[in-house]
Design a protein around this motif. Structure first.
Motif, mmCIF file in Angstrom:
data_model
loop_
_atom_site.group_PDB
_atom_site.id
_atom_site.type_symbol
_atom_site.label_atom_id
_atom_site.label_comp_id
_atom_site.label_asym_id
_atom_site.label_seq_id
_atom_site.Cartn_x
_atom_site.Cartn_y
_atom_site.Cartn_z
ATOM 1 N N ASN A 97 90.354 29.340 -51.520
ATOM 2 C CA ASN A 97 91.378 29.768 -50.566
ATOM 3 C C ASN A 97 92.689 30.086 -51.286
ATOM 4 O OD1 ASN A 97 89.580 29.312 -48.471
ATOM 5 N ND2 ASN A 97 90.440 27.335 -47.919
ATOM 6 N N TYR A 98 93.098 29.194 -52.168
ATOM 7 C CA TYR A 98 94.365 29.366 -52.876
ATOM 8 C C TYR A 98 94.304 30.573 -53.812
ATOM 9 C CZ TYR A 98 98.801 27.865 -54.913
ATOM 10 O OH TYR A 98 100.118 27.810 -55.310
ATOM 11 N N GLY A 99 93.229 30.664 -54.562
ATOM 12 C CA GLY A 99 93.084 31.771 -55.505
ATOM 13 C C GLY A 99 93.031 33.120 -54.816
ATOM 14 N N TYR A 100 92.294 33.196 -53.708
ATOM 15 C CA TYR A 100 92.207 34.461 -52.973
ATOM 16 C C TYR A 100 93.559 34.844 -52.375
ATOM 17 C CZ TYR A 100 87.063 34.097 -53.162
ATOM 18 O OH TYR A 100 85.752 34.012 -53.573
ATOM 19 N N ALA A 101 94.345 33.854 -51.948
ATOM 20 C CA ALA A 101 95.669 34.136 -51.390
ATOM 21 C C ALA A 101 96.582 34.737 -52.452
ATOM 22 C CB ALA A 101 96.280 32.862 -50.811
ATOM 23 N N VAL A 102 96.506 34.205 -53.669
ATOM 24 C CA VAL A 102 97.288 34.769 -54.772
ATOM 25 C C VAL A 102 96.820 36.189 -55.072
ATOM 26 C CG1 VAL A 102 97.842 34.556 -57.233
ATOM 27 C CG2 VAL A 102 97.768 32.506 -55.784
ATOM 28 N N LEU A 103 95.512 36.383 -55.123
ATOM 29 C CA LEU A 103 94.946 37.706 -55.396
ATOM 30 C C LEU A 103 95.348 38.706 -54.313
ATOM 31 C CD1 LEU A 103 93.063 39.503 -57.088
ATOM 32 C CD2 LEU A 103 91.151 38.653 -55.699
ATOM 33 N N ARG A 104 95.396 38.262 -53.077
ATOM 34 C CA ARG A 104 95.797 39.132 -51.969
ATOM 35 C C ARG A 104 97.231 39.630 -52.154
ATOM 36 N NH1 ARG A 104 96.338 37.488 -45.596
ATOM 37 N NH2 ARG A 104 95.119 39.199 -44.700
ATOM 38 N N ALA A 105 98.101 38.736 -52.591
ATOM 39 C CA ALA A 105 99.490 39.121 -52.840
ATOM 40 C C ALA A 105 99.574 40.125 -53.983
ATOM 41 C CB ALA A 105 100.325 37.892 -53.145
ATOM 42 N N VAL A 106 98.787 39.914 -55.030
ATOM 43 C CA VAL A 106 98.752 40.850 -56.156
ATOM 44 C C VAL A 106 98.322 42.233 -55.666
ATOM 45 C CG1 VAL A 106 97.606 41.415 -58.341
ATOM 46 C CG2 VAL A 106 98.293 39.060 -57.858
ATOM 47 N N THR A 107 97.292 42.263 -54.814
ATOM 48 C CA THR A 107 96.767 43.527 -54.295
ATOM 49 C C THR A 107 97.783 44.223 -53.410
ATOM 50 O OG1 THR A 107 94.582 42.464 -54.265
ATOM 51 C CG2 THR A 107 94.775 44.598 -53.182
#
Length: 298
Positions: A180-190
């Motif tokens: 969950n945490y990692g995907y949230a960071v990746l979403r912000a990057v995207t």
């Protein structure tokens, strides 16, 4: 240039002077810290007792620094974005909005095919059976009419972690918390990359939930999820305790923007690769290309 990621888990006062981020810690006996704003790519604000000045926010936005805030569960919940992210934004958005349904279905087919292929390579890397995924990656049709994404995801997560009946679920057992945490960071990057490329993160090629302001980000990040998965898998192998999302684990996951990925035959930091992906997406909307440039996991 690779941008820095800053994480604030304690009370702090953030301001600016002479194009610098000034950090003060009112409740701690620590010296003032100064960091050039031009070096910053992402700032994560976790503690509720953080004060940030409007002058600093304005400079961060002009620098295209992603400001991410967290909720009571310490998970990223919002992303501050500029109103204007590209000099040709109006024209680029017009091409995005005018994209035909066949084009969007083709782009989604490409996206899911690469995602499943990357999942296969990740399993194979650790001696797990990824042959089914390799086959399914080549069977994805326009718009993923056969729903290969969901079928592949179920198989992939069941075989990745040595946890009985593990499944990917936001409220599921660990290491779902890490994902969950990692995907949230990746979403912000995207989202940051899409805005910089002059597109609307809310208008997707597949996702279209009216309550989701990041539909296109959720589309484009799909093949990149593998790098979060790989990082989380390594954590489960290296840490005995990962049920709680500790500061050490967060610091590892916050390195996602800077990890190296293989794209177009070359190594590149993920945040740079994401910009290449979003630029190639715009070229597809423009009509000058028919292929999105995605990373290949190895």
């Amino acid at each position: 240039m690779i941008k820095r990621t800053l994480f604030f888990g304690n009370p702090a006062y953030l301001s600016t002077k002479h194009e610098q981020l000034i950090i003060n810690f009112p409740k701690q006996n620590r010296d003032e810290v100064t960091i050039p704003i031009e070096d910053l790519g992402y700032i994560v604000l976790e503690n509720p007792q953080i004060t940030i000045t409007n002058g600093l926010l304005t400079k961060l936005i002009k620098n295209k620094t992603a400001v991410i805030t967290c909720d009571k569960q310490h998970l990223p919940c919002s992303f501050l974005q500029p109103l204007v992210g590209h000099s040709e934004q109006t024209e680029r958005i017009r091409y995005q909005l005018n994209a035909s349904l066949p084009l969007k279905k083709n782009l989604w087919q490409q996206t899911i095919s690469v995602k499943i292929r990357n999942q296969a390579m990740h399993l194979i890397k650790y001696g797990k059976n990824g042959l089914k995924l390799t086959r399914w990656a080549g069977e994805v049709k326009s718009g993923d009419a056969g729903n290969h994404e969901a079928i592949a995801a179920a198989y992939y997560f069941q075989n990745l972690f040595a946890i009985k009946e593990f499944s990917r679920n936001q409220k599921g057992v660990p290491p779902n918390n890490l994902l969950n945490y990692g995907y949230a960071v990746l979403r912000a990057v995207t989202a940051r990359a899409l805005i910089s490329s002059g597109m609307l993160p809310s208008v997707g090629i597949f996702h279209h939930n009216k309550y989701n302001a990041f539909c296109l980000a959720d589309d484009i990040m799909e093949p990149y999820r593998i790098y979060v998965d790989a990082m989380v898998y390594e954590i489960t192998q290296s840490f005995k305790e990962y049920k709680e999302l500790s500061g050490d684990l967060k610091s590892i996951l916050l390195k996602i923007p800077t990890i190296d990925v293989q794209i177009d035959g070359k190594k590149s930091p993920l945040m740079i690769a994401m910009s290449r992906t979003t630029n190639s997406l715009y070229e597809c909307f423009l009509g000058s290309s028919r292929k999105i440039l995605y990373p290949e996991y190895e």
